[in-house]
Scaffold this motif. Structure first.
Motif, mmCIF file in Angstrom:
data_model
loop_
_atom_site.group_PDB
_atom_site.id
_atom_site.type_symbol
_atom_site.label_atom_id
_atom_site.label_comp_id
_atom_site.label_asym_id
_atom_site.label_seq_id
_atom_site.Cartn_x
_atom_site.Cartn_y
_atom_site.Cartn_z
ATOM 1 N N SER A 115 30.180 32.608 44.877
ATOM 2 C CA SER A 115 30.523 33.317 46.094
ATOM 3 C C SER A 115 31.314 32.419 47.066
ATOM 4 C CB SER A 115 29.208 33.867 46.652
ATOM 5 O OG SER A 115 29.257 34.032 47.999
ATOM 6 N N ALA A 116 30.942 31.130 47.144
ATOM 7 C CA ALA A 116 31.688 30.192 47.997
ATOM 8 C C ALA A 116 33.103 29.962 47.461
ATOM 9 C CB ALA A 116 30.934 28.866 48.096
ATOM 10 N N LEU A 117 33.239 29.920 46.130
ATOM 11 C CA LEU A 117 34.574 29.734 45.536
ATOM 12 C C LEU A 117 35.443 30.974 45.751
ATOM 13 C CD1 LEU A 117 33.721 27.869 42.201
ATOM 14 C CD2 LEU A 117 34.846 26.927 44.242
ATOM 15 N N ALA A 118 34.832 32.154 45.669
ATOM 16 C CA ALA A 118 35.586 33.382 45.935
ATOM 17 C C ALA A 118 36.096 33.370 47.378
ATOM 18 C CB ALA A 118 34.715 34.607 45.669
ATOM 19 N N ASP A 119 35.261 32.910 48.313
ATOM 20 C CA ASP A 119 35.698 32.809 49.713
ATOM 21 C C ASP A 119 36.877 31.841 49.843
ATOM 22 O OD1 ASP A 119 33.834 34.614 50.603
ATOM 23 O OD2 ASP A 119 32.376 33.106 51.253
ATOM 24 N N ALA A 120 36.793 30.720 49.125
ATOM 25 C CA ALA A 120 37.882 29.737 49.180
ATOM 26 C C ALA A 120 39.184 30.355 48.649
ATOM 27 C CB ALA A 120 37.511 28.493 48.379
ATOM 28 N N LEU A 121 39.080 31.163 47.594
ATOM 29 C CA LEU A 121 40.284 31.811 47.045
ATOM 30 C C LEU A 121 40.834 32.846 48.024
ATOM 31 C CD1 LEU A 121 39.289 32.192 43.276
ATOM 32 C CD2 LEU A 121 40.912 30.551 44.273
ATOM 33 N N ARG A 122 39.943 33.539 48.719
ATOM 34 C CA ARG A 122 40.391 34.504 49.737
ATOM 35 C C ARG A 122 41.180 33.801 50.838
ATOM 36 N NH1 ARG A 122 35.007 36.555 49.013
ATOM 37 N NH2 ARG A 122 35.287 38.093 47.353
ATOM 38 N N ARG A 123 40.760 32.590 51.186
ATOM 39 C CA ARG A 123 41.503 31.821 52.198
ATOM 40 C C ARG A 123 42.898 31.470 51.700
ATOM 41 N NH1 ARG A 123 36.373 29.512 53.097
ATOM 42 N NH2 ARG A 123 36.742 27.701 51.778
ATOM 43 N N ARG A 124 43.078 31.477 50.366
ATOM 44 C CA ARG A 124 44.403 31.225 49.789
ATOM 45 C C ARG A 124 45.144 32.542 49.577
ATOM 46 N NH1 ARG A 124 44.892 26.477 46.984
ATOM 47 N NH2 ARG A 124 46.076 27.378 45.278
ATOM 48 N N ASP A 125 44.614 33.633 50.144
ATOM 49 C CA ASP A 125 45.221 34.961 50.020
ATOM 50 C C ASP A 125 45.318 35.445 48.573
ATOM 51 O OD1 ASP A 125 45.541 35.276 52.769
ATOM 52 O OD2 ASP A 125 47.419 34.137 52.742
ATOM 53 N N ALA A 126 44.303 35.111 47.779
ATOM 54 C CA ALA A 126 44.306 35.579 46.383
ATOM 55 C C ALA A 126 43.918 37.056 46.297
ATOM 56 C CB ALA A 126 43.358 34.728 45.545
ATOM 57 N N GLY A 127 43.377 37.607 47.380
ATOM 58 C CA GLY A 127 43.036 39.033 47.398
ATOM 59 C C GLY A 127 41.768 39.358 46.635
ATOM 60 N N ASP A 128 41.440 40.659 46.622
ATOM 61 C CA ASP A 128 40.248 41.131 45.915
ATOM 62 C C ASP A 128 40.635 42.278 45.002
ATOM 63 O OD1 ASP A 128 37.582 40.001 46.345
ATOM 64 O OD2 ASP A 128 38.169 40.115 48.453
ATOM 65 N N PRO A 129 39.986 42.418 43.839
ATOM 66 C CA PRO A 129 38.868 41.606 43.356
ATOM 67 C C PRO A 129 39.281 40.323 42.653
ATOM 68 C CG PRO A 129 39.294 43.358 41.797
ATOM 69 C CD PRO A 129 40.292 43.523 42.906
ATOM 70 N N ALA A 130 40.584 39.946 42.728
ATOM 71 C CA ALA A 130 41.026 38.747 41.999
ATOM 72 C C ALA A 130 40.208 37.512 42.381
ATOM 73 C CB ALA A 130 42.517 38.500 42.248
ATOM 74 N N SER A 131 39.899 37.363 43.677
ATOM 75 C CA SER A 131 39.160 36.172 44.121
ATOM 76 C C SER A 131 37.778 36.110 43.488
ATOM 77 C CB SER A 131 39.027 36.174 45.649
ATOM 78 O OG SER A 131 40.298 36.057 46.246
ATOM 79 N N SER A 132 37.042 37.224 43.538
ATOM 80 C CA SER A 132 35.699 37.238 42.940
ATOM 81 C C SER A 132 35.767 37.024 41.436
ATOM 82 C CB SER A 132 34.994 38.569 43.186
ATOM 83 O OG SER A 132 35.121 38.958 44.513
ATOM 84 N N LEU A 133 36.730 37.691 40.792
ATOM 85 C CA LEU A 133 36.814 37.594 39.334
ATOM 86 C C LEU A 133 37.170 36.189 38.883
ATOM 87 C CD1 LEU A 133 38.413 40.987 38.406
ATOM 88 C CD2 LEU A 133 36.331 40.046 37.397
ATOM 89 N N ALA A 134 38.137 35.568 39.546
ATOM 90 C CA ALA A 134 38.532 34.210 39.165
ATOM 91 C C ALA A 134 37.374 33.247 39.394
ATOM 92 C CB ALA A 134 39.772 33.773 39.947
ATOM 93 N N ALA A 135 36.633 33.443 40.487
ATOM 94 C CA ALA A 135 35.492 32.565 40.779
ATOM 95 C C ALA A 135 34.394 32.753 39.737
ATOM 96 C CB ALA A 135 34.962 32.838 42.186
ATOM 97 N N GLU A 136 34.050 34.001 39.442
ATOM 98 C CA GLU A 136 32.999 34.267 38.450
ATOM 99 C C GLU A 136 33.430 33.769 37.067
ATOM 100 O OE1 GLU A 136 29.958 35.530 38.747
ATOM 101 O OE2 GLU A 136 29.946 36.381 40.762
ATOM 102 N N ALA A 137 34.686 33.995 36.723
ATOM 103 C CA ALA A 137 35.189 33.521 35.427
ATOM 104 C C ALA A 137 35.135 31.996 35.374
ATOM 105 C CB ALA A 137 36.604 34.028 35.184
ATOM 106 N N GLY A 138 35.455 31.355 36.490
ATOM 107 C CA GLY A 138 35.393 29.891 36.559
ATOM 108 C C GLY A 138 33.975 29.384 36.320
ATOM 109 N N ILE A 139 33.003 30.059 36.917
ATOM 110 C CA ILE A 139 31.604 29.663 36.725
ATOM 111 C C ILE A 139 31.181 29.885 35.268
ATOM 112 C CG2 ILE A 139 29.210 30.162 37.398
ATOM 113 C CD1 ILE A 139 30.895 28.610 39.465
ATOM 114 N N ALA A 140 31.656 30.971 34.669
ATOM 115 C CA ALA A 140 31.349 31.235 33.257
ATOM 116 C C ALA A 140 31.888 30.101 32.385
ATOM 117 C CB ALA A 140 31.941 32.577 32.830
ATOM 118 N N VAL A 141 33.132 29.707 32.655
ATOM 119 C CA VAL A 141 33.770 28.612 31.931
ATOM 120 C C VAL A 141 32.956 27.322 32.086
ATOM 121 C CG1 VAL A 141 35.711 27.008 32.277
ATOM 122 C CG2 VAL A 141 36.145 29.451 31.865
#
Lengths: 195, 195
Positions: free
Chosen positions: B128-154
């Protein structure tokens, strides 16, 4: 029929959700749930091991449903598509038809850190069962674990959107959109590399 | 210097890990940890709020490290690559240098369902903190949550492989391989659709 009415399980579940929502999960007793449902404690314990199981029995059913769907998917279907198809079917057959109850349940879990941790553990166990199902399809490793974990990520995000949304999109539509977005997000298209 | 030796924190951590491993987390007391480290209970409580914090303080540091790395990544880096780069740096700077301690800690957590739930909650809060960081980079939603969750899975999959492996591959190599595999798994190449 009386207290053996075929819907006693459902009545207990509804009564429990109402009470957990009104008083909090911790403050609700099994006696109160049985009373609200117009049944006895004895009947409660015929259906549920304890008051927590009212919230989590569905997680087991959900896992079994997904695993048997992945097992039954055509062998040609790539791992992530087998997971996505199973999630979409579960969305229609399990979640959409009981949206109000699912929402009520989620509000209770969101209000209690201990229940949240239990929920996360159920999701982790689900990912692990799905990875095993993919291994049975000879998807190999780490592809099986990654596709399963990615599938759970997709579900989590679509589910959150569905539960908090105004009902403008079905959960299965949300899952499809979320898988597409995952493909886009993990794709190799870097903005600076286009030509 | 005496009991104010600059490494008292490290001595307490090592003593705690040893005792948790020998006796189990539940059966170990703070008094025993302090004694094993040759320090006082008072010193223990200067460093840690309780015996659980010895296991989880690092999760907070890990999260802050990742978030500041994502914040500092070049704006042109796609979300999933910003996450992967941060994870790779954390692997080298935080995990590789204390592999034995990390392994010891993981064995303790794997042996205790309550600690496992806590660990899963930390990972969820990290996503959730990583998704927030991606939102600050204007990655948008749901891309921010998905990239963060995928990163944690990796990370989860590479970490498990690293912790149980024979040491033939670094964690950051494992993370890179796991990201590549995720791209392959979510790619659109269906075996039957090739032409």
């Amino acid at each position: 029929m009386g207290r053996w009415a075929p819907d006693s399980r459902g009545r207990l579940e509804h009564a429990a959700m109402e009470l957990y929502g009104e008083r909090g999960f911790e403050s609700t007793t099994v006696a109160e749930i049985a009373e609200r449902a117009g049944l006895t404690e004895r009947t409660f314990f015929r259906h549920f091991a304890d008051k927590r199981e009212v919230l989590f029995w569905g997680a087991k059913a959900f896992q079994e449903f997904l695993v048997s769907n992945v097992d039954a998917a055509p062998a040609s279907l790539p791992p992530i598509d087998a997971i996505a198809a199973a999630l979409g079917t579960a969305a229609d057959d399990i979640f959409e038809v009981r949206r109000d109850l699912v929402r009520q349940r989620q509000a209770i879990i969101d209000a209690n850190p201990e229940l949240q941790e239990r929920e996360l553990r159920k999701l982790a166990s689900l990912a692990s069962a799905l990875a095993d199902a993919l291994r049975r399809r000879d998807a190999g490793d780490p592809a099986s674990s990654l596709a399963a974990e990615a599938g759970i990520a997709v579900f989590k995000i679509a589910f959150e959107d569905w539960i908090h949304g105004a009902g403008e999109r079905t959960l299965s539509d949300g899952i499809r959109a979320s898988v597409d977005e995952l493909r886009r997000v993990t794709g190799r298209q870097r903005p600076a590399a286009r030509r």
